[in-house]
Motif scaffolding. Sequence first.
Motif, PDB file in Angstrom:
ATOM      1  N   ASP A   1       0.855  -1.192   0.000  1.00  0.00           N
ATOM      2  CA  ASP A   1       0.000   0.000   0.000  1.00  0.00           C
ATOM      3  C   ASP A   1       0.891   1.241   0.000  1.00  0.00           C
ATOM      4  OD1 ASP A   1      -1.831   1.992   0.394  1.00  0.00           O
ATOM      5  OD2 ASP A   1      -2.687   1.166   2.236  1.00  0.00           O
ATOM      6  N   VAL A   2       0.727   2.115  -1.005  1.00  0.00           N
ATOM      7  CA  VAL A   2       1.530   3.337  -1.083  1.00  0.00           C
ATOM      8  C   VAL A   2       0.641   4.575  -1.014  1.00  0.00           C
ATOM      9  CG1 VAL A   2       3.471   2.310  -2.336  1.00  0.00           C
ATOM     10  CG2 VAL A   2       1.511   3.180  -3.625  1.00  0.00           C
ATOM     11  N   SER A   3      -0.520   4.454  -0.369  1.00  0.00           N
ATOM     12  CA  SER A   3      -1.440   5.578  -0.257  1.00  0.00           C
ATOM     13  C   SER A   3      -0.986   6.543   0.832  1.00  0.00           C
ATOM     14  CB  SER A   3      -2.850   5.055   0.057  1.00  0.00           C
ATOM     15  OG  SER A   3      -2.875   4.423   1.321  1.00  0.00           O
ATOM     16  N   GLY A   4      -1.718   7.633   0.969  1.00  0.00           N
ATOM     17  CA  GLY A   4      -1.335   8.660   1.924  1.00  0.00           C
ATOM     18  C   GLY A   4      -1.423   8.227   3.370  1.00  0.00           C
ATOM     19  N   SER A   5      -2.271   7.246   3.686  1.00  0.00           N
ATOM     20  CA  SER A   5      -2.439   6.846   5.082  1.00  0.00           C
ATOM     21  C   SER A   5      -1.205   6.139   5.638  1.00  0.00           C
ATOM     22  CB  SER A   5      -3.659   5.934   5.222  1.00  0.00           C
ATOM     23  OG  SER A   5      -3.488   4.760   4.446  1.00  0.00           O
TER      24      SER A   5
ATOM     25  N   VAL B   1       5.667   5.360   6.277  1.00  0.00           N
ATOM     26  CA  VAL B   1       6.446   4.112   6.260  1.00  0.00           C
ATOM     27  C   VAL B   1       6.553   3.512   4.863  1.00  0.00           C
ATOM     28  CG1 VAL B   1       5.929   3.549   8.659  1.00  0.00           C
ATOM     29  CG2 VAL B   1       4.366   2.797   6.861  1.00  0.00           C
ATOM     30  N   THR B   2       6.116   4.245   3.829  1.00  0.00           N
ATOM     31  CA  THR B   2       6.205   3.703   2.469  1.00  0.00           C
ATOM     32  C   THR B   2       7.649   3.406   2.085  1.00  0.00           C
ATOM     33  OG1 THR B   2       4.192   4.857   1.756  1.00  0.00           O
ATOM     34  CG2 THR B   2       5.741   4.189   0.046  1.00  0.00           C
TER      35      THR B   2
ATOM     36  N   HIS C   1       6.633  -8.186  -7.136  1.00  0.00           N
ATOM     37  CA  HIS C   1       6.243  -7.051  -6.297  1.00  0.00           C
ATOM     38  C   HIS C   1       5.114  -6.265  -6.965  1.00  0.00           C
ATOM     39  CE1 HIS C   1       9.887  -7.786  -3.969  1.00  0.00           C
ATOM     40  NE2 HIS C   1      10.574  -7.773  -5.090  1.00  0.00           N
ATOM     41  N   PHE C   2       4.171  -5.818  -6.138  1.00  0.00           N
ATOM     42  CA  PHE C   2       3.055  -4.990  -6.610  1.00  0.00           C
ATOM     43  C   PHE C   2       2.868  -3.825  -5.645  1.00  0.00           C
ATOM     44  CE2 PHE C   2       2.331  -9.346  -7.901  1.00  0.00           C
ATOM     45  CZ  PHE C   2       1.962  -9.237  -9.246  1.00  0.00           C
ATOM     46  N   VAL C   3       2.455  -2.672  -6.193  1.00  0.00           N
ATOM     47  CA  VAL C   3       2.081  -1.518  -5.370  1.00  0.00           C
ATOM     48  C   VAL C   3       0.675  -1.084  -5.778  1.00  0.00           C
ATOM     49  CG1 VAL C   3       4.459  -0.731  -5.034  1.00  0.00           C
ATOM     50  CG2 VAL C   3       3.159   0.122  -6.985  1.00  0.00           C
ATOM     51  N   PHE C   4      -0.024  -0.412  -4.843  1.00  0.00           N
ATOM     52  CA  PHE C   4      -1.392  -0.002  -5.147  1.00  0.00           C
ATOM     53  C   PHE C   4      -1.792   1.178  -4.284  1.00  0.00           C
ATOM     54  CE2 PHE C   4      -1.958  -2.588  -1.412  1.00  0.00           C
ATOM     55  CZ  PHE C   4      -3.044  -2.045  -0.747  1.00  0.00           C
ATOM     56  N   VAL C   5      -2.787   1.916  -4.779  1.00  0.00           N
ATOM     57  CA  VAL C   5      -3.584   2.849  -3.988  1.00  0.00           C
ATOM     58  C   VAL C   5      -5.035   2.377  -4.096  1.00  0.00           C
ATOM     59  CG1 VAL C   5      -4.345   5.222  -3.672  1.00  0.00           C
ATOM     60  CG2 VAL C   5      -1.965   4.746  -4.271  1.00  0.00           C
TER      61      VAL C   5
ATOM     62  N   ALA D   1       5.256   3.903 -11.629  1.00  0.00           N
ATOM     63  CA  ALA D   1       4.171   2.959 -11.321  1.00  0.00           C
ATOM     64  C   ALA D   1       2.827   3.560 -11.721  1.00  0.00           C
ATOM     65  CB  ALA D   1       4.175   2.613  -9.834  1.00  0.00           C
ATOM     66  N   ALA D   2       1.987   2.729 -12.327  1.00  0.00           N
ATOM     67  CA  ALA D   2       0.691   3.197 -12.834  1.00  0.00           C
ATOM     68  C   ALA D   2      -0.352   3.203 -11.718  1.00  0.00           C
ATOM     69  CB  ALA D   2       0.244   2.303 -13.979  1.00  0.00           C
ATOM     70  N   VAL D   3      -0.130   4.045 -10.714  1.00  0.00           N
ATOM     71  CA  VAL D   3      -1.080   4.216  -9.614  1.00  0.00           C
ATOM     72  C   VAL D   3      -1.248   5.709  -9.352  1.00  0.00           C
ATOM     73  CG1 VAL D   3      -0.528   2.003  -8.528  1.00  0.00           C
ATOM     74  CG2 VAL D   3       0.723   4.038  -7.846  1.00  0.00           C
ATOM     75  N   ASP D   4      -2.400   6.084  -8.808  1.00  0.00           N
ATOM     76  CA  ASP D   4      -2.686   7.481  -8.480  1.00  0.00           C
ATOM     77  C   ASP D   4      -2.343   7.718  -7.010  1.00  0.00           C
ATOM     78  OD1 ASP D   4      -3.550  10.045  -8.280  1.00  0.00           O
ATOM     79  OD2 ASP D   4      -5.698   9.576  -8.468  1.00  0.00           O
ATOM     80  N   TYR D   5      -1.188   8.327  -6.768  1.00  0.00           N
ATOM     81  CA  TYR D   5      -0.732   8.527  -5.392  1.00  0.00           C
ATOM     82  C   TYR D   5      -1.590   9.547  -4.645  1.00  0.00           C
ATOM     83  CZ  TYR D   5       3.437   5.869  -6.572  1.00  0.00           C
ATOM     84  OH  TYR D   5       4.300   4.877  -6.963  1.00  0.00           O
ATOM     85  N   ARG D   6      -2.389  10.321  -5.362  1.00  0.00           N
ATOM     86  CA  ARG D   6      -3.235  11.331  -4.694  1.00  0.00           C
ATOM     87  C   ARG D   6      -4.606  10.774  -4.335  1.00  0.00           C
ATOM     88  NH1 ARG D   6      -2.731  15.732  -9.331  1.00  0.00           N
ATOM     89  NH2 ARG D   6      -3.128  13.791 -10.469  1.00  0.00           N
ATOM     90  N   GLY D   7      -4.886   9.535  -4.718  1.00  0.00           N
ATOM     91  CA  GLY D   7      -6.196   8.958  -4.448  1.00  0.00           C
ATOM     92  C   GLY D   7      -6.292   8.359  -3.055  1.00  0.00           C
ATOM     93  N   TYR D   8      -7.438   7.732  -2.796  1.00  0.00           N
ATOM     94  CA  TYR D   8      -7.689   7.076  -1.517  1.00  0.00           C
ATOM     95  C   TYR D   8      -7.545   5.570  -1.701  1.00  0.00           C
ATOM     96  CZ  TYR D   8      -9.617  11.569  -0.099  1.00  0.00           C
ATOM     97  OH  TYR D   8      -9.770  12.901   0.180  1.00  0.00           O
ATOM     98  N   SER D   9      -7.026   4.912  -0.694  1.00  0.00           N
ATOM     99  CA  SER D   9      -6.821   3.471  -0.799  1.00  0.00           C
ATOM    100  C   SER D   9      -8.150   2.749  -0.884  1.00  0.00           C
ATOM    101  CB  SER D   9      -6.014   2.969   0.398  1.00  0.00           C
ATOM    102  OG  SER D   9      -6.676   3.263   1.611  1.00  0.00           O
ATOM    103  N   ASN D  10      -8.197   1.778  -1.784  1.00  0.00           N
ATOM    104  CA  ASN D  10      -9.396   0.972  -1.980  1.00  0.00           C
ATOM    105  C   ASN D  10      -8.944  -0.491  -2.088  1.00  0.00           C
ATOM    106  OD1 ASN D  10     -11.692  -0.376  -2.891  1.00  0.00           O
ATOM    107  ND2 ASN D  10     -12.353   1.322  -4.195  1.00  0.00           N
ATOM    108  N   TYR D  11      -8.957  -1.186  -0.964  1.00  0.00           N
ATOM    109  CA  TYR D  11      -8.451  -2.558  -0.930  1.00  0.00           C
ATOM    110  C   TYR D  11      -9.318  -3.503  -1.745  1.00  0.00           C
ATOM    111  CZ  TYR D  11      -4.780  -1.725   2.496  1.00  0.00           C
ATOM    112  OH  TYR D  11      -3.631  -1.300   3.112  1.00  0.00           O
TER     113      TYR D  11
END
Length: 503
Positions: free
Chosen positions: A335-339, A343-344, A364-368, A394-404
């Motif tokens: 998880d690389v979201s803002g929360s 510790v990212t 390895h995978f990363v997500f928001v 990485a094709a993720v939106d670092y400004r978004g909210y985590s959605n597991y």
Amino acid sequence: MLKNDTLLRSIIGFGEYARKKGLRVSTAEVSDAVAGLAALGPMSLTGLREALQLCMVKSVGDFEKFNEAFDEYFLGLRPDVVATVAVMSLEGQGRRAGGRRKEPPPGRTEQKAVEEDGASNKSFEAVGTPVGAVPAWASALASGKGGSIPESLKLYLAGQVFSAASELVRDPLSDADRRDIVVAVSRLAVEKLLCESDLPAVEDALRGFIKLASAVEKARCKYKTRKNSWSDFSALGRTPFNGLATELVGIPPDLLDARLERLDRARLALLTEEISRAAAALKPLIGGLPGPANRRRVLDYRKTLRASLATFGEPFRLCRSARRRRLRRLVTVCDVSGSVKEVTGLFLAFMYGLHQAFGGRVRHFVFVSEVDEVTGYFSLPTYGECFDRVVSAAAVDYRGYSNYGKMLKSLWGRYRDAFDHETVVLFLGDARTNRYDPEVGILEEISAVVKRTFFLNPEDPREWYTGDSAVAVYRAAAEFVDISRFRKLLEFISRLPGVVVAC
């Protein structure tokens, strides 16, 4: 009996080789040499020479034949033997120094010890030429004209095989070192310091060096395997990494037990560097897995009955066997979201260290909310480059909210081939779904397919069941691990060998 089977076989082989060189060596003398070395324990090449001389040399005229046979066998012909002796020598020095490797006294180095034996006059380069005839390209490469190269390669090009092996024990050959060697050779060719006629000799020398480095790595793994009991790996809390937290120099005890999310950037940077090193330190334990010879054997009835046919059905010889260990694959999902932004960097450094230890057996995978595979970036030479590429590419939106829930759908739909019954999955995150559907059913499907599923949560356990946390529903499908403190993360690393090594 000697603790290292390679060295034991080498002593027996040396006895046979010495006979071919005209030295009268009996089976009893070889047996005495084996028993003497077993009693003396690890020693340097100098000590090995002296011990064998006492057992095998009978007259003054035999010294020359013995030294010639010893130099050819241990320095010119058998890189695996040289590697084994180098590893046992340095490990023996570290044991006598109370667990720390003792630095040689001023004026005495491994090179000087070899010279005192007269071995420097008998050493050979990988291409088979005497040390005194060092080619021009080798001198240019060792002097750094093409760029920096490992010290072990410089010693190897100078014909000091044992010194090169000893240096490889202290500083193993890394992927970055291999790239430096390629770059240095390329620059020599561009600057016309390397002729086309030199290419076969360069290729032979580099192939011999890589072979020596591989032999050293195998010897280190085998020797550490003998020192550490693999039979205890299945029991948590009894792995060789138990004391890892206390061995990390430069980290005060209060920092080991501090909350990760409350540390400032300077302290997190220190822990980030240490966690990458600690995870990469698993490589000697899982890089050379012990085969059946290193495990407790049980009676094999089929082999025993088959062998009894040679003795008219009487089972005079009992056959035993053991299943070979194998290394499971690893998948990390971070998880690389803002929360979890504090510790990212620590998470990615942990993944980088695991990649160094596992090589090609980890993805390895990363997500928001969306998930993207970033395995290729972890092969870069430094963690800093890896971190920059993950953050920027990485094709993720670092400004978004985590959605597991959305992440699990995408992960299971697009990368299902990454999961099978020999896979261990590590989720790194706080399991906060921002009140989206957690899709616990998909996590249960993944857990049913793979061997083990861990969820490494950096939050304090007292906060796991508050707000939008999905720990309560995910806990039925995954084993949650508290890593809110650095010591907790180190303790989990100590558990990994028992999880990833399949019996």
